[in-house]
Enzyme design. Structure first.
Site, PDB file in Angstrom:
ATOM      1  N   HIS A 144       0.736  -1.061   0.027  1.00 14.46           N
ATOM      2  CA  HIS A 144      -0.145  -0.038   0.004  1.00 14.46           C
ATOM      3  C   HIS A 144       0.934   1.044  -0.132  1.00 14.46           C
ATOM      4  O   HIS A 144       1.983   1.234   0.302  1.00 14.46           O
ATOM      5  CB  HIS A 144      -0.954   0.047   1.119  1.00 14.46           C
ATOM      6  CG  HIS A 144      -2.234  -0.792   1.026  1.00 14.46           C
ATOM      7  ND1 HIS A 144      -1.950  -2.384   1.580  1.00 14.46           N
ATOM      8  CD2 HIS A 144      -3.367  -0.647   0.855  1.00 14.46           C
ATOM      9  CE1 HIS A 144      -3.297  -2.753   1.384  1.00 14.46           C
ATOM     10  NE2 HIS A 144      -3.997  -1.932   0.827  1.00 14.46           N
ATOM     11  N   LYS A 154      -0.662   4.753   4.540  1.00 12.70           N
ATOM     12  CA  LYS A 154      -1.468   3.786   5.281  1.00 12.70           C
ATOM     13  C   LYS A 154      -0.900   3.550   6.546  1.00 12.70           C
ATOM     14  O   LYS A 154       0.235   3.094   6.435  1.00 12.70           O
ATOM     15  CB  LYS A 154      -1.567   2.577   4.392  1.00 12.70           C
ATOM     16  CG  LYS A 154      -2.611   1.484   4.908  1.00 12.70           C
ATOM     17  CD  LYS A 154      -3.050   0.505   4.107  1.00 12.70           C
ATOM     18  CE  LYS A 154      -4.136  -0.514   4.785  1.00 12.70           C
ATOM     19  NZ  LYS A 154      -5.230   0.192   5.214  1.00 12.70           N
TER      20      LYS A 154
END
Length: 224
Positions: A135, A139
């Site tokens: 990600h 995040k």
């Protein structure tokens, strides 16, 4: 003509919140009647909606569940990284109101969940599964909620190793690898845009209105 679904959006100024707002502008079936973000009162946002979508953060779940119970409104929960106590609160709240609680609202990812379950049944104990997720750098939680869900699907094989990578602007990539004697199988989903999650969340919001009380998953929404 079916009336528009009135949505209260919690976490409206975040990445997902903004994507949902943009999509809803062009959706004749959706009407976002309230928006709130950090510092805004959550309870009042629930007054005139049919369903709330929560894409804020795990720490807001007490307020979200409390407002849902007070106004008896359905909720779609898209936040991840909840503690065991917070998950128990969501389950308890779902005894009184309908809730869709999903780690990922993408149709493709939910197909990945179903395919992972089937692959594990076919390959059984001869193949060792592992999960890799990537990600964007912003995040906060690791492993991702989606990776945790994949781990729960595979838990009969024991503790599943999960590798979490945080780099660049990656929206989300998940790979389940089954390594067997002389061969390996990989199932991969790559998200190209946050729109896939926002569309799924709006689909869940439309679906949950009028449903009986209970805790539902995106698998239920999609009929998988």
């Amino acid at each position: 003509m079916k009336s528009r679904v009135r949505i209260a959006l919690i976490g409206s100024r975040g990445r997902m919140g903004q994507t949902i707002v943009d999509l809803a502008k062009n959706d004749p079936k959706i009407d976002i009647v309230a928006q709130c973000d950090i510092g805004d009162p959550i309870e009042s946002a629930f007054k005139n909606c049919d369903v709330a979508i929560d894409f804020s953060n795990a720490g807001a779940i007490d307020e979200v569940c409390g407002a849902s119970l007070k106004h008896q409104k359905a909720v779609v929960i898209g936040t991840t990284g909840h503690s065991n106590e917070q998950r128990q609160l969501i389950e308890k709240t779902a005894r009184s109101v309908p809730i869709v609680f999903a780690s990922n609202f993408s149709v493709g990812v939910n197909a990945l969940f179903a395919l992972t379950r089937r692959a594990a049944e076919i390959l059984s104990s001869e193949f060792a599964p592992k999960i890799t997720e990537t990600h964007h750098k912003m995040k906060k939680d690791a492993p991702s909620g989606t990776a945790k869900t994949l781990g729960e699907i595979l838990k009969e094989a024991g503790e599943i190793p999960i590798e979490s990578i945080r780099e660049g602007e990656v929206v989300g990539e998940h790979t389940v690898t089954f390594v067997g004697p002389g061969e390996r199988l990989e199932l991969t989903h790559r998200a190209g845009s946050r729109e896939i999650f926002a569309r799924g969340a709006l689909r869940a919001a439309e679906w949950i209105v009028g449903k009986p009380t209970g805790l539902y998953s995106m698998q239920d929404v999609l009929g998988l």
